[in-house]
Enzyme design. Structure first.
Site, mmCIF file in Angstrom:
data_model
loop_
_atom_site.group_PDB
_atom_site.id
_atom_site.type_symbol
_atom_site.label_atom_id
_atom_site.label_comp_id
_atom_site.label_asym_id
_atom_site.label_seq_id
_atom_site.Cartn_x
_atom_site.Cartn_y
_atom_site.Cartn_z
ATOM 1 N N PHE C 118 0.961 -1.186 0.116
ATOM 2 C CA PHE C 118 -0.083 -0.135 -0.014
ATOM 3 C C PHE C 118 0.965 1.301 0.004
ATOM 4 C CE2 PHE C 118 -4.701 1.154 0.782
ATOM 5 C CZ PHE C 118 -4.973 -0.017 0.269
ATOM 6 N N GLN C 232 -7.949 14.794 3.418
ATOM 7 C CA GLN C 232 -7.128 13.941 2.317
ATOM 8 C C GLN C 232 -8.050 13.599 1.004
ATOM 9 O OE1 GLN C 232 -6.489 9.481 3.116
ATOM 10 N NE2 GLN C 232 -4.530 10.319 2.948
ATOM 11 N N HIS C 234 -7.925 11.525 -2.206
ATOM 12 C CA HIS C 234 -7.653 10.241 -2.606
ATOM 13 C C HIS C 234 -7.277 10.378 -4.015
ATOM 14 C CE1 HIS C 234 -7.569 5.864 -3.420
ATOM 15 N NE2 HIS C 234 -7.709 5.806 -2.273
ATOM 16 N N LEU C 244 -14.826 5.631 -5.209
ATOM 17 C CA LEU C 244 -13.472 5.377 -4.758
ATOM 18 C C LEU C 244 -13.087 4.295 -5.827
ATOM 19 C CD1 LEU C 244 -11.012 5.372 -3.010
ATOM 20 C CD2 LEU C 244 -12.219 3.865 -1.600
ATOM 21 N N GLU C 247 -6.659 2.328 -3.650
ATOM 22 C CA GLU C 247 -5.316 2.339 -3.688
ATOM 23 C C GLU C 247 -4.700 0.818 -3.877
ATOM 24 O OE1 GLU C 247 -3.854 4.987 -0.906
ATOM 25 O OE2 GLU C 247 -1.996 3.698 -0.550
ATOM 26 N N ARG C 281 -0.523 9.191 -0.487
ATOM 27 C CA ARG C 281 -1.846 9.966 -1.301
ATOM 28 C C ARG C 281 -1.773 11.380 -1.580
ATOM 29 N NH1 ARG C 281 -6.599 6.528 1.841
ATOM 30 N NH2 ARG C 281 -6.315 4.637 0.925
ATOM 31 N N HIS C 349 -11.636 12.571 0.350
ATOM 32 C CA HIS C 349 -11.693 10.921 0.877
ATOM 33 C C HIS C 349 -11.963 10.879 2.277
ATOM 34 C CE1 HIS C 349 -11.557 6.610 0.730
ATOM 35 N NE2 HIS C 349 -10.166 6.813 1.301
ATOM 36 N N ARG C 384 -2.882 10.865 6.111
ATOM 37 C CA ARG C 384 -3.061 9.432 6.626
ATOM 38 C C ARG C 384 -2.465 8.268 5.310
ATOM 39 N NH1 ARG C 384 -6.749 5.370 5.680
ATOM 40 N NH2 ARG C 384 -8.353 6.821 4.513
#
Lengths: 250, 147, 572
Positions: C118, C232, C234, C244, C247, C281, C349, C384
């Site tokens: 990730f 954030q 995304h 979405l 990721e 991100r 996001h 994050r």
């Protein structure tokens, strides 16, 4: 909204228990966008034309299970169904086979009770301590129940099922599928307990295999397969318990 | 306009906190769309009932002497009897195909240590069995074994 | 009319954090009465939409130090390091519990739990269940919670006010959406677990229910909102809907490419180094915006976008690991990622900020705890890392449940008379709002104007001018909101009333976001200013606190807990 835009008429079931004796139909003609889903049209009506229209929705990506309704007579997730597959008039009604709270909102508490009744959780003779770490489960063992764990509880299957329509006790497709999902899970030891539930009134043997639940399931869970597999398991369990209890009593 | 389902369909055990409108049946039930196949499937039960009665009559006549049995055979040449049998045959084939279509997925992935054969194999086996039994019965009934 | 009920603790929110808190409370005392108040049936909670995975150390080549360092670096050194250490140590335990409760984690051939790569994570430590991780976690938690009959659910009850007596939280007032009655749900401790507030933005992955309710309730009750400027984006949302695309697509090896077919994250210097698509991100979102601004975007009906290319992964891998991405792409943008690249652009996001909590999930208001996205324990700092948030819901949900139970044991019940009176006042406010005809404003207009303001002032790139403008607009919108007119006067399932109450919450949260943002004169993590492009540890290595005041928000500061990892330049 430009002038040449396409229009559609939405014939929506309305019911306000404070004011209406019975549900009625109300038509709204609105301009529609080619990319819209059915839900977008409902939200447009709510925002721009009639703020009293009540419907449930949230994720708008077909996973929260809130927005199930009858669209042209078929149970559908309204956030998933493209508008362009429908004609100039689209009929939107609350899910069939459920009491109606208001407009397009149905009573879901009955489903919650049915869901709980199948014990949809891991049952083990002895609870594992967290220090023992994750249990092992092969990809093959996972595959055995994976499909039945995909249920989003949208309740479309209940709207399609002829047994649900006529037998209020019937636990119904989604709940049985979830119970069966846990019984199939290699980490679970509660199949016998659940089979006892499945042998009771209004459970797996009420199913007449109309297969409608699987036809309308938006997540391809195939609840009809689960219910009918559960029949066989419950029957085998019953037969073996009969033999074993006779053997034991001698 | 739709019709009411069972008034307590999907109702919670305790009455809800507000008045509700009664549950409605799906518009197309019982004869529209996919429900037609399901309803017809269930309606074939009537055919089995009638067939069962006919068999009982035939067996009864066997006990009542040869003349009575011959009368039964004679009656079977009647156009209505033939028509009924044709319908029954069509019903049986329809039920067989629908039932066989559903049968493989109704097998649990495992019963104890046993795993069912692949779905395709089950299907082929079912049809082979059906055709086999039909051929055998036909031979017997045509007098191919007992002369 | 109101109805009063009494419990040991009250949890608001039925997503991952709320359910985990409820289960934790039951584990401590199976006789305790736990109220779970949620404005939707718990399985509809927005946890359900999370896709890619949940992070916890699982492999031999991984350790807590590495997970902690990745997280603190991802946070651009604004994360509290004691919180981060606690989090990474608890994470494997929590995900193991989920495994014991039936979560269908994807597996390796040997039956162990599989992990995937990730963004910003230095090794494969993201546990996954294909790409429906939030869905599976939520349903496993919810179904596990059904075995405890001491969890008393208040489904479709919308909490509108924290009830405080003698400086201690004693419960909430909640609108029963079904009947229109206001219930006073009392408990000796309250846990907020209501999630984020993405709906203050027009273009978001968040569902319709994400209106920042818990944040607003705590804010109005006097608890500060912390680090609200950090929103954030995304990198990979579908143009138009904002749905979405996980990721995990990049974790599994997907490429982000521009109109020239170039893998710009690998070929150009966007600070992600050799991580390329596996960068964090904030950096990837900025890179995409820069590509589009440089004319290397692709235009479509919903603006400029770039491509996420999965074709080289092959159908087999896409079906096995990313089935939901394929399903979503086909339904919502008409693209089959097996054969075509997916159009994507950055989309709002997640909120790093939230109710100011400490390492115990406690707040400055005695008896009030918060967990999940609505809280800011400062795990995520200013950015994050993907897959830390699902685990965060569990880790801090559990500690909120445990600590709230401990608090409840030592706390008194408060004056029922006073609380009843508070409840009645709240009921009167709600009844007055329901179907309120007097007023010249339309809810949908206020929402549209809020969206416009937030997008222009609090986007990926910001400047003093636009942020100040947004803060002013939000203040005006609060005035216009007071003049809103409503149409629906029915008591039963009045969704217009719910939307109006949500709008009040969104405006309060938006006020905190815009004002916090305007006060941070540096660029850090997700807060990127064109006019101040550098991080300034000298002056801004602190948390922003935003306090409610009817006259306008008051801003304050809170120290960042350092001590283990020295702040350094964030380069990958």
């Amino acid at each position: 909204m430009s002038d040449g835009q396409q229009k559609k008429t939405f014939v929506i079931t309305r019911f306000d228990p404070d004011r209406d004796d019975a549900p009625r139909k109300q038509a709204y003609e609105i301009p529609v966008h080619p990319d819209w889903k059915v839900l977008d049209a409902l939200n447009f009506i709510k925002d721009e034309i009639d703020a009293t229209l009540s419907h449930r929705w949230s994720c708008r990506m077909a996973v929260c299970g809130s927005c199930g309704m009858m669209v042209d007579g078929e149970p559908r997730l309204t956030c998933k169904e493209a508008l362009d597959q429908y004609g100039d008039t689209v009929d939107v009604a609350p899910l069939a086979n459920f009491p109606v709270v208001r407009d397009l909102v149905i009573e879901a508490d009955g489903f919650m009770e049915k869901l709980t009744s199948v014990k949809p959780w891991i049952i083990r003779a002895k609870e594992l301590a967290v220090e023992e770490g994750p249990m092992r489960q092969s990809p093959g063992e996972l595959e055995e129940f994976k499909q039945f764990s995909m249920c989003i509880n949208c309740m479309l299957c209940y709207s399609a099922c002829p047994v649900v329509a006529n037998e209020p006790e019937f636990i119904g497709p989604a709940a049985i599928a979830l119970g069966h999902r846990y019984s199939l899970d290699s980490r679970d030891e509660g199949a016998a307990e659940r089979n006892e539930v499945f042998r009771g009134e209004g459970t797996v043997f009420s199913c007449s295999f109309a297969n409608e639940c699987s036809e309308v399931c938006p997540k391809h869970v195939d609840p009809a397969a689960a219910v009918n597999q559960a029949k066989l398991n419950a029957a085998i369990d019953w037969a073996t318990s009969l033999v074993l209890s006779r053997g034991g009593s001698k | 306009m739709s019709r009411n389902a069972h008034p307590h369909a999907m109702a919670p055990s305790k009455p809800g906190r507000t008045r509700t409108a009664p549950p409605q049946l799906p518009d197309r039930f019982p004869f529209g769309g996919r429900y037609l196949a399901y309803t017809l499937f269930d309606l074939t039960g009537i055919l089995y009932l009638l067939l069962g009665l006919l068999v009982l009559c035939a067996v009864w006549s066997l006990g009542s002497g040869e003349a009575s049995w011959n009368a039964v055979l004679e009656r079977h040449r009647n156009i209505f009897y033939l028509g009924f049998h044709a319908i029954a045959l069509a019903g049986l084939i329809f039920v067989g195909i629908r039932f066989f279509g559903f049968f493989p997925k109704a097998q649990p992935p495992r019963v104890g240590p046993l795993k069912p054969p692949p779905k395709g194999a089950i299907l082929v086996g079912l049809y082979a069995l059906w055709i086999g039994v039909t051929v055998c019965l036909s031979i017997v009934l045509a007098g191919g074994v007992f002369q | 009319m109101i109805e009063v009920t009494r419990h040991d603790i009250v949890i608001v929110g039925g997503g991952a954090a709320g359910l985990r808190a409820a289960i934790a409370a039951c584990e401590i005392d199976s006789n305790a009465s736990i109220a779970l108040v949620s404005k939707v049936y718990p399985m509809r909670s927005h946890t359900v939409s999370a896709e890619g995975g949940a992070a916890a150390v699982a492999r031999d080549d991984d350790n807590f130090e590495m997970h902690g360092y990745d997280t603190v670096k991802g946070s651009d050194f604004l994360g509290d390091q004691d919180v981060i250490k606690y989090f990474v140590e608890q994470a494997p335990r929590e995900l193991t519990l989920l495994e014991h409760w039936g979560c269908p984690w994807s597996r390796n051939e040997d039956g162990t739990v599989a992990t995937r790569a990730f963004g910003g994570m230095s090794t494969k430590r993201t546990w996954y269940a294909t790409d429906k991780v939030g869905f599976h976690m939520l349903h496993a938690l919810f179904q596990h919670s059904l075995r405890f009959d001491n969890i008393v659910r208040y489904d479709e009850h919308f909490a509108t006010k924290l009830l405080v007596d003698g400086g201690v939280v004693r419960g909430v007032a909640a609108l029963d959406i079904r009947s229109g009655i206001v219930r006073v749900v009392l408990g000796r401790a309250v846990i907020m677990a209501t999630g984020g507030a993405g709906k203050i933005f027009p273009f978001t992955t968040n569902g319709n229910i994400k209106t920042g309710d818990g944040m607003a309730l705590a804010y109005r009750a006097g608890v500060a909102l912390k680090d609200m400027e950090f929103i954030q984006y995304h990198p990979t949302g579908l143009p138009g809907t904002g749905i979405l695309i996980t990721e995990a697509t990049r974790g599994e090896g997907g490429y982000v490419i521009n109109s020239e077919g170039e893998r710009f994250l690998a070929t150009r210097d966007y600070g992600v180094g050799t991580k390329a698509e596996l960068g964090p991100r904030d950096m990837i979102s900025r890179a995409i915006i820069q590509e589009i601004e440089a004319g290397r975007g692709i235009s479509g009906p919903y603006g400029e976008y770039v491509h996420l290319d999965l074709r080289h992964l092959g159908e087999q891998k896409i079906v096995a690991r990313l089935p939901m991405v394929r399903e979503i792409s086909k339904i919502y943008i008409g693209v089959d990622p097996v054969h075509e690249p997916i159009p994507i652009r950055p989309v709002v996001h997640y909120m790093m900020g939230g109710i100011d909590t400490d390492i115990t999930a406690g707040t400055s208001l005695p008896g009030l705890y918060a967990a999940g996205e609505c809280a800011s324990a400062s795990l995520n700092g200013s950015n994050r890392l993907g897959s830390n948030s699902l685990t965060e819901c569990l880790v801090f949900g559990a500690s909120a449940g445990q600590n709230a139970m401990a608090f409840a044991r030592g706390s008194s019940e408060g004056s029922e008379q006073a609380l009843r009176r508070e409840g009645e006042e709240e009921a009167a406010r709600i009844v007055a709002l329901r179907g309120k005809q007097k007023g010249g404003e339309k809810l949908a207009r206020i929402r549209a104007d809020l969206h416009k303001a937030m997008e222009s002032g609090c986007g990926v790139y910001r400047s003093a001018e636009t942020m100040n403008e947004t803060a002013r607009t939000v203040a005006q919108l609060k005035g216009r909101y007071a003049d809103v007119a409503l149409e629906d006067s029915s008591a039963v399932f009045n969704t217009e009333l719910v939307a109006a109450l949500e709008m009040g919450n969104m405006l309060d949260v938006a006020e905190a976001v815009a004002n916090s943002a305007a006060s941070r004169d540096e660029s850090r993590g997700a807060h990127t200013r064109r006019d101040m492009p550098n991080r300034d540890d000298q002056n801004f290595l602190y948390h922003t606190l935003c306090h409610f005041d009817p006259a306008g928000p008051r801003l304050g500061k809170k120290e960042v807990t350092l001590g283990h990892w020295e702040p350094e330049e964030r380069k990958y």
